[in-house]
Design an enzyme around this catalytic site. Structure first.
Site, PDB file in Angstrom:
ATOM      1  CG  ASN A  26     -15.174   6.550  19.746  1.00 45.23           C
ATOM      2  OD1 ASN A  26     -15.492   7.285  20.676  1.00 45.23           O
ATOM      3  ND2 ASN A  26     -15.300   5.229  19.791  1.00 45.23           N
ATOM      4  N   GLY A  68      -8.311  -0.875  19.410  1.00 45.59           N
ATOM      5  CA  GLY A  68      -7.343  -0.541  20.454  1.00 45.59           C
ATOM      6  C   GLY A  68      -6.243  -1.573  20.627  1.00 45.59           C
ATOM      7  CD  GLU A  99     -15.518   0.972  15.571  1.00 47.53           C
ATOM      8  OE1 GLU A  99     -14.590   1.764  15.367  1.00 47.53           O
ATOM      9  OE2 GLU A  99     -16.142   0.933  16.636  1.00 47.53           O
ATOM     10  N   GLY A 135     -10.192   5.690  16.946  1.00 47.96           N
ATOM     11  CA  GLY A 135     -10.034   5.953  18.371  1.00 47.96           C
ATOM     12  C   GLY A 135      -8.684   6.586  18.656  1.00 47.96           C
ATOM     13  CE  LYS A 153     -12.440   3.822  21.366  1.00 44.56           C
ATOM     14  NZ  LYS A 153     -11.928   2.470  21.266  1.00 44.56           N
ATOM     15  CG  HIS A 162     -17.836   1.878  20.307  1.00 43.34           C
ATOM     16  ND1 HIS A 162     -17.078   1.076  21.137  1.00 43.34           N
ATOM     17  CD2 HIS A 162     -17.012   2.345  19.355  1.00 43.34           C
ATOM     18  CE1 HIS A 162     -15.825   1.088  20.697  1.00 43.34           C
ATOM     19  NE2 HIS A 162     -15.759   1.838  19.616  1.00 43.34           N
ATOM     20  CD  GLU A 188     -14.296   0.921  23.502  1.00 41.65           C
ATOM     21  OE1 GLU A 188     -14.650   2.100  23.688  1.00 41.65           O
ATOM     22  OE2 GLU A 188     -13.283   0.608  22.845  1.00 41.65           O
ATOM     23  CB  SER A 198      -5.732  -0.654  15.111  1.00 40.86           C
ATOM     24  OG  SER A 198      -5.953  -1.156  16.424  1.00 40.86           O
TER      25      SER A 198
HETATM   26  P1  PGA Z   1      -9.074   2.396  17.830  1.00 43.29           P
HETATM   27  O1  PGA Z   1     -10.628   2.552  18.228  1.00 43.29           O
HETATM   28  O2  PGA Z   1      -8.872   3.209  16.581  1.00 43.29           O
HETATM   29  O3  PGA Z   1      -8.319   2.952  19.000  1.00 43.29           O
HETATM   30  O4  PGA Z   1      -8.837   0.954  17.586  1.00 43.29           O
HETATM   31  C1  PGA Z   1     -11.630   2.566  17.256  1.00 43.29           C
HETATM   32  C2  PGA Z   1     -12.981   2.616  17.892  1.00 43.29           C
HETATM   33  O5  PGA Z   1     -13.172   1.954  18.925  1.00 43.29           O
HETATM   34  O6  PGA Z   1     -13.890   3.299  17.396  1.00 43.29           O
END
Ligand code: PGA
Length: 258
Positions: free
Chosen positions: A9, A175, A169, A236, A11, A97, A99, A215
């Site tokens: 992903n 993140g 998630e 991500g 983003k 997601h 976000e 992460s």
């Molecule tokens: P991250 O993001 O691996 O940077 O934690 C994962 C995601 O939001 O899908």
């Protein structure tokens, strides 16, 4: 037997030039996706063409979008519909997601509408669920995830549900560099399969790919992917570079061949 799905992903990162560079670097690492592994990359809309072109050189890589609207077409400035994604060869779409829920007011209701529309149009929805840190601290994480799942899948038949990918998630792990432990991931994934068994049946629940996200990186991928009910990752930060992304694809391939 479920395949692993290693999904990136991106983003709001990677323009067309960076996307092209990523895929040439990825092609140097892998020419073909390992047996038993599906690979998906979800770039931003303007980089989809570059990604489709880049993915052509590596057998078995799918390209997905990060969002879509639930209406067919019309006066929805700034939105994109499922037919537009289909037209250019997109096969997956991330839905709900955290976000999108946090910054763009997506609710379980819009997530449900989008999931239904994606299925109607033949796209594979990657439906995201996950609790906030405060909800975990209050011991509400199972209830929250159940509610998001049940509402997100409302009025979707068992046949269609079997085509949905679920991504768990935990918001506190996205993140942040803080990953759920394999125990925490497995416990929630097993619970999600239990809920899917209740809502549908055991064979649909057993057939669905459940991804962990938050992460995930080449260092922790093996122990997470080794969990019985973890069928891949929605990644991500560590999906933005070909070397780290391919390392996780290889890890999944090695686990499958063992
Ligand atoms: P991250 O993001 O691996 O940077 O934690 C994962 C995601 O939001 O899908």
């Amino acid at each position: 037997m479920r395949n692993y799905l290693i999904a990136g992903n991106w983003k709001m990162n990677q323009n067309t030039a960076e996307t092209a560079a990523f895929f040439s670097a990825l092609a140097n690492e892998i020419t073909e996706v390992p047996q038993g592994v599906d690979v998906l990359v979800c770039p931003t809309f303007t980089s989809l063409f570059a990604a489709l072109e880049g993915a052509n050189t590596i057998k078995g890589v799918h390209i997905g979008a990060q969002n879509m609207h639930f209406e067919n077409a019309g006066a929805y400035t700034g939105e994109i519909n499922a037919d537009m994604l289909n037209e250019i060869g997109i096969t997956y779409v991330i839905i709900g997601h955290s976000e999108r829920r946090q910054y763009f007011n997506e609710t379980d209701e819009t997530v449900n509408k989008k999931t239904k529309k994606a299925l109607e149009k033949g796209l594979v929805p990657v439906l995201c669920v996950g609790e906030l840190l405060s909800e975990r601290k209050a011991d509400k994480h199972f209830d929250i995830v159940k509610e998001q799942l049940v509402k997100g899948l409302e009025a979707i038949s068992a046949d269609d549900a079997g085509k949905v990918v679920i991504a768990y998630e935990p918001v506190w792990a996205i993140g942040t560099g803080e990953t759920a432990t394999p125990q925490q991931a497995q416990e929630m994934h097993a619970y999600i399969r239990e809920v899917l068994t209740e809502v549908y049946n055991a064979s649909v629940a057993a057939s669905m790919q459940l991804l962990y996200g938050g992460s995930m990186n080449p260092k922790n991928a093996e122990e997470l992917l080794n969990c019985k009910d973890v069928d891949g990752g929605l990644i991500g930060g560590a999906s933005l570079k070909a070397d780290t992304f391919s390392a996780m694809i290889k890890t999944a391939g090695n686990l499958k061949s063992n």
